[in-house]
Design an enzyme around this catalytic site. Structure first.
Site, PDB file in Angstrom:
ATOM      1  N   GLU A   1      10.440  -6.061  24.327  1.00  0.00           N
ATOM      2  CA  GLU A   1       9.043  -6.451  24.470  1.00  0.00           C
ATOM      3  C   GLU A   1       9.059  -7.823  25.138  1.00  0.00           C
ATOM      4  O   GLU A   1       9.759  -8.728  24.670  1.00  0.00           O
ATOM      5  CB  GLU A   1       8.368  -6.546  23.093  1.00  0.00           C
TER       6      GLU A   1
ATOM      7  N   ARG B   1      21.362  -3.651  13.189  1.00  0.00           N
ATOM      8  CA  ARG B   1      20.886  -4.863  13.812  1.00  0.00           C
ATOM      9  C   ARG B   1      21.935  -5.948  13.600  1.00  0.00           C
ATOM     10  O   ARG B   1      22.555  -6.005  12.550  1.00  0.00           O
ATOM     11  CB  ARG B   1      19.598  -5.251  13.087  1.00  0.00           C
TER      12      ARG B   1
ATOM     13  N   LYS C   1      12.756 -13.268  17.863  1.00  0.00           N
ATOM     14  CA  LYS C   1      12.014 -13.950  18.923  1.00  0.00           C
ATOM     15  C   LYS C   1      10.837 -14.735  18.356  1.00  0.00           C
ATOM     16  O   LYS C   1      10.534 -15.832  18.820  1.00  0.00           O
ATOM     17  CB  LYS C   1      11.496 -12.914  19.929  1.00  0.00           C
TER      18      LYS C   1
HETATM   19  P1  ATP Z   1      12.745  -9.722  17.723  1.00  0.00           P
HETATM   20  O1  ATP Z   1      12.429  -9.482  16.290  1.00  0.00           O
HETATM   21  O2  ATP Z   1      13.774 -10.738  17.955  1.00  0.00           O
HETATM   22  O3  ATP Z   1      11.533  -9.877  18.575  1.00  0.00           O
HETATM   23  P2  ATP Z   1      12.742  -7.084  18.505  1.00  0.00           P
HETATM   24  O4  ATP Z   1      13.521  -5.960  17.943  1.00  0.00           O
HETATM   25  O5  ATP Z   1      11.304  -7.133  18.174  1.00  0.00           O
HETATM   26  O6  ATP Z   1      13.465  -8.399  18.157  1.00  0.00           O
HETATM   27  P3  ATP Z   1      12.621  -6.143  21.131  1.00  0.00           P
HETATM   28  O7  ATP Z   1      12.224  -6.867  22.326  1.00  0.00           O
HETATM   29  O8  ATP Z   1      11.719  -5.098  20.621  1.00  0.00           O
HETATM   30  O9  ATP Z   1      12.889  -7.199  20.041  1.00  0.00           O
HETATM   31  O10 ATP Z   1      14.084  -5.577  21.247  1.00  0.00           O
HETATM   32  C1  ATP Z   1      14.571  -4.858  22.340  1.00  0.00           C
HETATM   33  C2  ATP Z   1      15.739  -4.052  21.880  1.00  0.00           C
HETATM   34  O11 ATP Z   1      16.741  -4.901  21.345  1.00  0.00           O
HETATM   35  C3  ATP Z   1      15.349  -3.094  20.790  1.00  0.00           C
HETATM   36  O12 ATP Z   1      15.939  -1.841  21.041  1.00  0.00           O
HETATM   37  C4  ATP Z   1      15.896  -3.716  19.557  1.00  0.00           C
HETATM   38  O13 ATP Z   1      16.220  -2.733  18.630  1.00  0.00           O
HETATM   39  C5  ATP Z   1      17.106  -4.476  20.077  1.00  0.00           C
HETATM   40  N1  ATP Z   1      17.394  -5.619  19.218  1.00  0.00           N
HETATM   41  C6  ATP Z   1      16.568  -6.632  18.904  1.00  0.00           C
HETATM   42  N2  ATP Z   1      17.152  -7.482  18.040  1.00  0.00           N
HETATM   43  C7  ATP Z   1      18.382  -6.995  17.795  1.00  0.00           C
HETATM   44  C8  ATP Z   1      19.471  -7.418  16.992  1.00  0.00           C
HETATM   45  N3  ATP Z   1      19.406  -8.510  16.231  1.00  0.00           N
HETATM   46  N4  ATP Z   1      20.594  -6.665  16.990  1.00  0.00           N
HETATM   47  C9  ATP Z   1      20.678  -5.561  17.741  1.00  0.00           C
HETATM   48  N5  ATP Z   1      19.687  -5.110  18.521  1.00  0.00           N
HETATM   49  C10 ATP Z   1      18.551  -5.814  18.563  1.00  0.00           C
HETATM   50 MG    MG Z   2       9.531  -6.972  18.477  1.00  0.00          MG
END
Ligand code: ATP
Ligand code: MG
Length: 548
Positions: A30, A255, A265
């Protein structure tokens, strides 16, 4: 890169055995912030799997939440993915599918599988039930589909204010899985979208948009993190009810968490917005741009992902492993001399005005890197810590009457020292032994310590930043909240002196500073105004951790 084998391979091989030989993955961030090392894992997995099975991987921006998303983040994400060493086949945006997603929603309504609900967000929450109790049906659940369809079109046409109505999937308010209790799939929101601008005032929810976006693109394996496991039934429900002939398959992996830092983020953005760090690329940040500025290479991060492996249960990885991977990739860095906390040394028996240039290898282990000249003269700097007025038993460096070798140069002896009014030692008066020049016949005399040094006149001032973790360690009874665990001493900036050869270090160049650690010239560093960031110290605490 070579991804370790994991359960994901099993799924893929199963599909291949069934005849579904095509592998297509996507990395779906995102665009609401900068990527962090957790994302590096997801990137390596998605691109790595596609590579391993001769498939394709695309970049898809999951931009269904316009109030948080910006072009700046889209740009940085692309830069970071490329920096890590991956190239996508196509770039897609979930917003490219807003028309399709809308059509699909109408289709669900017509099938009696979605309805416009007038409950407020609070009422929806209050009637959702709990893990042990079923939810309550919405009074609008049995609204005739024709009426829902008209209202949904009116929602789209801007006839209602934000948040007034929602479109909900009609699934099962008694489902043991809370995500299946008539989830909201569309909401009314007037926010300018970074790509579709003000075309839409209704936006699809992530859980609804994601499976459809995957399937429209032809994604075969949709890899995501474990917290979406409970959302998989909804993922499958959407695709089944919409009769997609080749639905994508969601597969969850653990994760990544790292000790003593924040991996979200949302929280990282808070640190930036509140000025607790200098920006997304502050070298203390676990963001990819922060790590890059700190001096981490893409190789180090890919090695890290290989080493952590791909598991199905969440775990927090010790930051020492990431640092270990950095060291592994820094072995060929030139080994230079930098005095971080300078103490002046005058060699009283070295003639004034005399100088000599010692040949010192750039890196003994990589002779092909050649040598450089290091100036030696009457006035030098050594590390403040390398002298003690009254040394404890195991201190073998300089002290009154004691000798030490200067790296690549001579053995010197501390004859006397000068203090200022506050009792601080400001200068050492030493003599040198001219017969002990390194590499010369007769220089074999051994002393216990070899110290790094720089020549006073030719060395260059530099700001050297030492870093500690962003967070203090988590303890049983200590604070859990990030805000209360901020480490107040996560940065220390020193006024150092570095050898002349470092004077034209380019931003991004990496070095070992002898006896100190690995350092990288900061992006703002320039000749005359040098700035170095500590990447990682020399001591491998991970190796120790593994040995136990
Ligand atoms: P954040 O909470 O940091 O915003 P998010 O999962 O909301 O993380 P996204 O932009 O939706 O962030 O993530 C893009 C991809 O990266 C998704 O497939 C998510 O599952 C993966 N991802 C995000 N954080 C992690 C992590 N800590 N370890 C492994 N994969 C991750
Ligand atoms: Mg997110």
């Amino acid at each position: 890169m070579t991804l370790p084998n994991s359960f994901i391979d099993e799924y893929i091989e199963e599909a291949i055995a069934r005849g579904d030989t095509r592998v297509q993955t996507r990395f779906p961030p995102e665009p609401n912030g900068y990527l962090h090392v957790g994302h590096a894992k997801a990137i390596c997995l998605n691109f790595g799997m596609a590579e391993k099975y001769g498939g394709e991987c695309n970049l898809r921006f999951d931009d269904t939440n316009p109030s948080k998303e910006e072009q700046e983040y889209v740009d940085s994400i692309m830069e970071d993915v490329r920096w890590l060493g991956f190239e996508w086949k196509n770039v897609y945006y979930a917003s490219d599918y807003f028309d399709d997603l809308y059509e699909c929603a109408e289709k669900l309504i017509q099938k009696g599988l979605a309805y416009v609900c007038e409950l407020t967000a609070e009422e929806v929450r209050a009637t959702r039930g709990t893990l042990t109790e079923p939810g309550k049906n919405s009074p609008y659940r049995d609204r005739p589909w024709e009426e829902s369809l008209q209202m949904f079109r009116d929602m789209r046409d801007g006839k209602y204010p934000d948040g007034k109505y929602t479109l909900r999937a009609k699934i099962d308010m008694a489902s043991p899985n809370v995500n299946m209790r008539d989830p909201v799939i569309y909401r009314i929101l007037r926010a300018t979208h970074h790509r579709t601008q003000d075309k839409w005032c209704i936006y699809p929810m992530y859980d609804y948009a994601h499976p459809i976006s995957d399937t429209i693109e032809g994604v075969t394996q949709s890899l995501c993190t474990l917290e979406f496991e409970d959302h998989r039934p909804l993922y499958d429900w959407c695709l089944e009810k919409l009769d997609f002939p080749k639905p994508s398959r969601q597969i969850e992996f653990a994760r990544l968490g790292l000790t003593r830092t924040i991996m979200s983020k949302r929280y990282l953005k808070k640190l930036v917005d509140e000025g607790l760090v200098s920006g997304w690329d502050d070298p203390r940040m676990p963001t990819l741009c922060g790590l890059r500025r700190r001096g981490y290479s893409p190789e180090a991060l890919r090695l890290f992902v290989e080493k952590i492996g791909i598991a199905k249960s969440n775990s927090v990885v010790d930051a020492a492993l990431l640092e270990h991977c950095a060291r592994e990739t820094l072995k060929s860095a030139p080994r230079m001399m930098a005095v971080l906390r300078p103490l002046k040394v005058t060699i009283t028996n070295y003639p004034e005005g005399q100088e000599e240039f010692l040949s010192v290898p750039m890196n003994q282990d990589f002779p092909e890197q050649g040598e450089r000249k290091v100036r030696f003269s009457r006035e030098l700097f050594i590390e403040r810590d390398d002298f003690m007025e009254t040394p404890p038993p195991k201190f073998f460096r300089l002290a009154p009457g004691r000798e030490a070798r200067l790296k690549g140069a001579y053995i010197i002896k501390c004859e006397d020292f000068i203090k200022n009014e506050s009792g601080e030692v400001t200068e050492l008066l030493c003599t040198y032994d001219p017969d002990t020049r390194s590499g010369m016949p007769g220089s074999e005399r051994k002393v216990k310590a070899t110290l790094h040094f720089v020549d006073a006149a030719s060395s260059v001032p530099a700001a050297v930043r030492l870093y500690d973790y962003l967070l203090i360690p988590e303890t049983e009874d200590g604070p859990k909240d990030f805000a209360e665990r901020m480490n107040p001493n996560s940065i220390e900036t020193l006024e150092s002196r570095v050898e002349a050869a470092l004077g034209d270090a380019k931003p991004g160049e990496r070095f070992q500073f002898l006896r100190q650690g690995y350092f990288c010239a900061d992006k703002d560093s320039e000749p005359g105004n040098l700035v170095f960031n500590e990447i990682v110290g020399l001591k491998d605490t991970y190796a120790k951790l593994v040995k136990g």
